[in-house]
Design an enzyme around this catalytic site. Structure first.
Site, short mmCIF file in Angstrom:
data_model
loop_
_atom_site.label_atom_id
_atom_site.label_comp_id
_atom_site.label_asym_id
_atom_site.label_seq_id
_atom_site.Cartn_x
_atom_site.Cartn_y
_atom_site.Cartn_z
N ARG A 1 0.84 -1.20 0.00
CA ARG A 1 0.00 0.00 0.00
C ARG A 1 0.87 1.25 0.00
NH1 ARG A 1 -0.80 -2.64 4.72
NH2 ARG A 1 -2.92 -3.21 4.13
N ASP B 1 5.98 -7.82 0.78
CA ASP B 1 5.52 -7.24 2.04
C ASP B 1 5.34 -8.37 3.04
OD1 ASP B 1 4.52 -5.31 3.93
OD2 ASP B 1 3.82 -4.11 2.23
N ASN C 1 11.87 0.03 -0.06
CA ASN C 1 10.86 0.98 0.41
C ASN C 1 10.36 0.65 1.81
OD1 ASN C 1 8.46 2.95 0.12
ND2 ASN C 1 7.47 0.97 0.41
N ASN D 1 12.29 8.55 26.73
CA ASN D 1 11.33 7.48 26.99
C ASN D 1 11.51 6.27 26.06
OD1 ASN D 1 10.02 9.16 28.92
ND2 ASN D 1 8.92 10.18 27.26
N TYR E 1 14.00 6.74 14.08
CA TYR E 1 13.68 6.83 12.65
C TYR E 1 14.71 7.69 11.92
CZ TYR E 1 10.78 7.54 8.47
OH TYR E 1 10.30 7.59 7.17
#
Length: 452
Positions: A217, A238, A288, A299, A358
């Site tokens: 998606r 996926d 991807n 945290n 990230y």
């Protein structure tokens, strides 16, 4: 995916009048690529008196464009290509810069400005490097001045590279076209004479086989669609949990689906086996797949940190080692070898609060790409990255309205990009005509106002 109702309102008669009177942002409807549409409509002016400028003008003429060296004061201009390759001092920029500036008010909506100059890092002469960096800074600032969906980008040539190299033509065509609709203030480096121009520019990936991870998606599915539109056969990968959506996406592009957790040690072997069984070749790998597990570092726990690093970068490093060690993916055809395109992020360039994991993973992708270019060059291949900014996806649609609106307007085009904008850039970097470009991270962010 959320609808950008503000952009729709601005592009209505009443909305344009109201927002202009209030001094609000004026996002334009961008000219995006359509295979049946002309490359660009209207005169393309080449500014500069050098052999590179002459070669570029000659290349543009082969595409049946209306190429000019000068333009009338009242004529509309579709694009300007300003060539600075002979600039030896900062003062040498003046003539071409001012000629370019004199045409900007004549630029059509969704017009293009492309500067061309030599790589600043290719010279140790302080004066020459200053001139080249001056051309770079001018281009970045000019991109902020563009209006009505117009963009400004640059092509950076290696020191001795001839402008007739296929990579120069590939970069020119990409930046002129609607493929680069959400790319502005960026630079495509052409480092070598490698590359091959397609027989059909509407199908530059004809007879190629590509694999796209995270393809069920969103951006991944859009990448698969664009690669297929450009002629490639596509393997969509996926996780098993996304099996139903993956099958639907694969059917839509007449591709094959492979349910696979890319963090598995044998992930690359399974991709190679699938490619060999179904197609007998593998030319392009698009990394991807990625995840977020946002938390302030104070945290942060080990599962959140480690899972993001494992999926977003460690899996790519491991798979690349196996892929490049295989005969299937290391083959060279017509001087063009394997191509790898990875998804980075503007978070990896500028950072983002609550995304230390990230941002680390995406900055690591850029490091991998930069260092990996020499390894791929030995195989006549390329490795590049695409760094999206704010893109309209299911994930960004879940953001609070206020945060989403700010993110949309925080770039020179004053709007969010679409998944297809990322896909178009991936397809360009995966094409044989971009085989002269490697080690590059190309931002698809509308010239986001953070980072480089």
């Amino acid at each position: 995916m959320a609808t950008d109702t503000y952009t729709e309102f601005v592009n209505s008669g009443l909305g344009r009048k109201i927002t202009k009177s209030l001094g609000l942002p004026q996002p334009a409807k961008l000219r995006r690529y359509r295979p049946e549409a002309p490359l660009i409509e209207g005169p393309v002016v080449v500014v500069g008196a050098s052999e590179v400028a002459d070669n570029i003008a000659a290349r543009l003429l082969t595409w049946d464009l209306d190429v000019r060296r000068h333009i009338g004061p009242k004529e509309k201009v579709a694009a300007v290509v300003a060539v600075f390759d002979t600039a030896a001092t900062p003062a040498d920029l003046s003539r071409n810069v001012l000629e370019l500036g004199g045409m900007l008010k004549q630029l059509k909506p969704s017009g293009r400005v492309i500067t061309v100059f030599r790589d600043p890092e290719s010279t140790d002469d302080p004066t020459a490097r200053a001139a080249r960096k001056g051309a770079e800074g001018m281009t970045r600032s000019l991109a902020h001045e563009m209006r009505a969906g117009a963009t400004a980008n640059g092509i950076v040539l290696h020191e001795q590279l001839d402008a007739t190299a296929p990579g120069v033509a590939g970069a020119l065509r990409y930046l002129l076209s609607g493929r680069s609709a959400f790319v502005s203030g960026q630079f495509v480096s052409v480092n070598s004479v490698n590359g091959q121009l397609p027989h059909d520019w509407a199908a530059p990936l004809q007879d190629q086989v590509a694999v796209v991870t995270g393809a069920a998606r969103g951006i991944g599915a859009s990448i698969a669609k664009v690669l297929r539109r450009d002629g490639a056969q596509v393997i969509l990968v996926d996780v098993p949990a996304a099996g139903e959506a993956l099958a639907a996406a694969a059917n839509e592009v007449e591709g094959t689906a492979l349910q696979l957790d890319i963090t598995r040690d044998d992930a690359a072997e399974r991709i190679l086996d699938h490619a060999q069984q179904h197609y007998g070749r593998l030319d392009i790998v698009v990394h991807n797949a990625g995840i977020t597990r946002d938390k302030l570092l104070a945290n942060m726990d080990a599962p959140r940190w480690d899972s993001v690093i494992a999926v977003n970068i460690e899996s790519q490093l491991r798979m690349n080692r196996t892929l490049l060690g295989s005969e299937l993916f290391s083959r060279v055809e017509n001087g063009v070898g394997p191509r790898i395109v990875s998804l980075a992020s503007t978070s990896g360039i500028a950072g983002n609060r609550g995304q230390t994991n990230y941002a680390a993973s995406k900055s690591a992708v850029m490091g991998m790409v930069s260092a990996g270019s020499a390894q791929l060059e030995a195989r006549h291949g390329t490795i590049n990255a695409v760094a999206p900014g704010f893109i309209e996806t299911e994930m960004t649609a879940k953001m609070p309205l206020g945060t989403r609106e700010v993110a949309r307007r925080l770039n020179s085009l004053s709007q969010g990009g679409l998944p297809v904008d990322v896909a178009e850039t991936v397809a360009f970097l995966a094409s044989p005509s971009a085989a002269g470009t490697s080690g590059l991270t190309l931002r698809v962010c509308g010239q986001n106002l953070v980072g480089a």
